[in-house]
Design an enzyme around this catalytic site. Structure first.
Site, PDB file in Angstrom:
ATOM      1  N   ASP A   1       0.969  -1.202   0.028  1.00 29.27           N
ATOM      2  CA  ASP A   1       0.101  -0.071  -0.111  1.00 29.27           C
ATOM      3  C   ASP A   1       0.919   1.353  -0.088  1.00 29.27           C
ATOM      4  O   ASP A   1       1.850   1.396   0.931  1.00 29.27           O
ATOM      5  CB  ASP A   1      -0.953  -0.040   1.350  1.00 29.27           C
ATOM      6  N   GLU A   8       1.084  -0.344  -5.114  1.00 31.37           N
ATOM      7  CA  GLU A   8      -0.212   0.344  -5.381  1.00 31.37           C
ATOM      8  C   GLU A   8       0.529   1.706  -5.837  1.00 31.37           C
ATOM      9  O   GLU A   8       0.850   2.550  -4.945  1.00 31.37           O
ATOM     10  CB  GLU A   8      -1.172   0.642  -4.218  1.00 31.37           C
TER      11      GLU A   8
END
Length: 564
Positions: free
Chosen positions: A226, A294
């Protein structure tokens, strides 16, 4: 390693005794937002046991990899991305025993699990942060703490610089939060409840690697990492450039030279890559553990996250190119859009295509329901891995009338999955679900779509079956700009060819196959088509110079044919 253990590990890879060490290069990844997938206990919230009950569905539609958004203990200020225990399970989702059973049930079906690795920050409720406030070692410097630049006329502390958090870039707010107890500012790239770790701190790095090892030993196959773009900041705390008038997402990020895509970030990702490679080697794991980043930004910027052969970073950074389209593109524009990405992917690296996620609006909302068929064809038939968001196989819309329950208003595309036409779409037996289902669930759900041959669900199943073909896995790619609004591309391997042809426009388009697409074989069979294409599966088309076949393609439709 014993024969039994080897057999189980091979089964874990694909459900049959095959050995695919780099499975991630052509994975079909299905993102599940657990809270909205399936509720097993009637509390209105999806959970792990609910997911387990639907694993056979995922196998049936052709998924091989599940990406599970955060399921860790959390106050849920940011939908689970504010974590209080990186080695725990959020109680509303179940227990660690439930998670272990999930892994076991997935392995028995040949499914792999990719989990979210959220390591830029924790919740401000995390024990580490509370101890860091009190300067209890070794946690004193786990987070980024800085003294004020000074004090204003009212004796209020002034933040160390002009950095703002990325959640507020439309109306910039400081990324620094004063803590009265510690008498310092802490840094938060995201929400104020999400203090950033100091990722230069070796003790923090050790904690992160320990977290990764913990989940790998539980049976996790890989990690979706993330927010890596904000991992590192300028250690000298130099100001970012002031925002100009053109404040698009990309221009804002490009101006954040000291807090976004910092060079030290790539060194840190390389360190994580080395860790998983070393873990795989030492554990004898027969498949690679991929790191999937990401990443957002212009393609050239995203490419940096591949690293190099000598200095690897992510196995692939997520490609959200098709989800960033802000308007309908004609054939030339879409071709150039796609080709730009493909040309930039480093030699020997794997491409990928993502359709939606927990942060993105659904395609049917951004464009229309018919366009979803085109997008699904793009992300599944182009080279590399693909990722789809739960419900996209149903062409599931989003409920924009939902009373949004989080402070950053992103829940409208996280509404519950449509399983059938019973109460709450079969998602839950609760009187109320955590978010209301879309009111169209009664005629748009798994149960109904299974029975309709031309449904979006069955179209998606056809696409997933095609992804197993060698021509789609590793075949050559060639684009054909057929007309202003018709784009086609072919995938060819040895003697088998597929052609994917799509009408991007709003009017029916004539197609003279021989004059507009070169080197076509003579015989073609329709293997998948959108419900509005006018062609049915198994339809035969003969094309030769003596009897050229002219046909039409309806607006916003897609047709996939195979020739052998």
């Amino acid at each position: 390693m014993k024969f039994f253990q080897v057999s189980i590990l091979l089964l874990f890879v694909s459900g049959v005794l095959t050995f695919d060490t780099d499975w991630w290069k052509h994975a079909s990844i299905y993102e599940i937002y657990l809270k909205s997938f399936k509720d097993s206990d009637g509390d209105g919230i999806g959970d792990i046991n609910g997911l387990i009950s639907k694993l056979d569905y995922l196998v049936d539609i052709g998924i091989d990899t599940i990406y599970l958004a955060p399921f860790y203990p959390s106050p849920m200020v940011d939908g689970g991305y504010d974590i209080t225990d990186f080695k725990g399970i959020e109680p509303t989702y179940g227990t660690m025993q439930d998670f272990e059973r999930l892994i076991k049930e997935m392995k028995s079906r040949g499914l792999l699990l990719v989990t979210d690795l959220v390591i830029n920050h924790s919740s401000n409720k995390h024990e580490w942060f509370q101890k860091s406030i009190d300067k209890i070692n070794p946690y004193t410097d786990y987070y980024i703490w800085k003294d004020p630049k000074g004090y204003d006329q009212k004796d209020n502390p002034i933040p160390p610089n002009n950095w703002f958090n990325i959640f507020d870039f439309w109306t910039p707010g400081s990324a620094w939060k004063w803590n009265e107890k510690r008498r310092q500012f802490y840094f938060h790239q995201c929400m104020v409840e999400q203090p950033d770790f100091d990722l230069r701190n070796n003790a923090v790095k050790k904690e992160i690697k320990d977290i990764m090892k913990f989940w790998l030993e539980k049976g996790v196959a890989g990690f979706r990492v993330d927010a890596p773009m904000v991992f590192m900041e300028d250690p000298q705390l130099r100001d970012n450039k002031p925002l100009g008038l053109d404040t698009t997402v990309f221009t804002v990020f490009e101006g954040m030279t000291n807090t976004f895509n910092h060079p030290d970030t790539f060194r840190f990702v390389n360190e994580l890559n080395a860790f998983v490679r070393d873990y795989d080697r030492k554990s004898g794991k027969p498949i690679q553990t991929p790191l999937i980043g990401e990443t957002y930004g212009p393609p050239r910027s995203v490419m940096k996250y591949y690293g190099t052969k000598r200095f690897p970073a992510f196995h692939f950074p997520l490609n959200f190119l098709v989800t960033t389209m802000e308007t309908y593109l004609n054939a030339r524009e879409l071709h150039d859009y796609l080709q730009t990405w493909l040309d930039l992917v480093p030699r020997g690296m794997t491409s990928n295509w993502a359709l939606g996620n927990h942060d993105k609006g659904r395609v049917s909302y951004q464009f229309n329901a018919e366009y979803n068929y085109i997008m699904l064809a793009l992300v599944t038939m182009l080279p590399g891995a693909c990722q789809v968001y739960y419900g996209e196989e149903l062409n599931m819309g989003q409920n924009n009338a939902v009373r949004l329950k989080d402070p950053i208003n992103r829940n409208f595309h996280r509404t519950p999955m449509h399983w059938d036409d019973t109460r709450n779409a079969g998602f839950s037996t609760a009187e109320k679900t955590w978010l209301p289902v879309n009111p169209n669930y009664w005629n748009n759900n798994v149960q109904i779509q299974k029975t309709h041959q031309n449904s979006s669900l069955n179209y998606f199943k056809d696409l997933m079956a095609l992804r197993k073909a060698d021509a789609i896995k590793r075949g050559d790619l060639k684009f054909h700009i057929v007309s202003d609004w018709v784009l086609a591309f072919s995938r060819t391997f040895k003697h088998t060819s597929y052609i994917i042809i799509m009408n991007l426009g709003t009017e029916t388009q004539p197609i003279d196959w021989l004059s507009e697409i070169d080197y076509l074989p003579a015989s073609w069979t329709v293997v998948a088509s959108s419900s509005n294409s006018g062609y049915k599966k198994a339809f035969k088309m003969e094309i030769n110079s003596q009897y050229p076949h002219s046909s039409v393609l309806r607006p916003n439709s897609v047709l996939i044919m195979r020739s052998e």
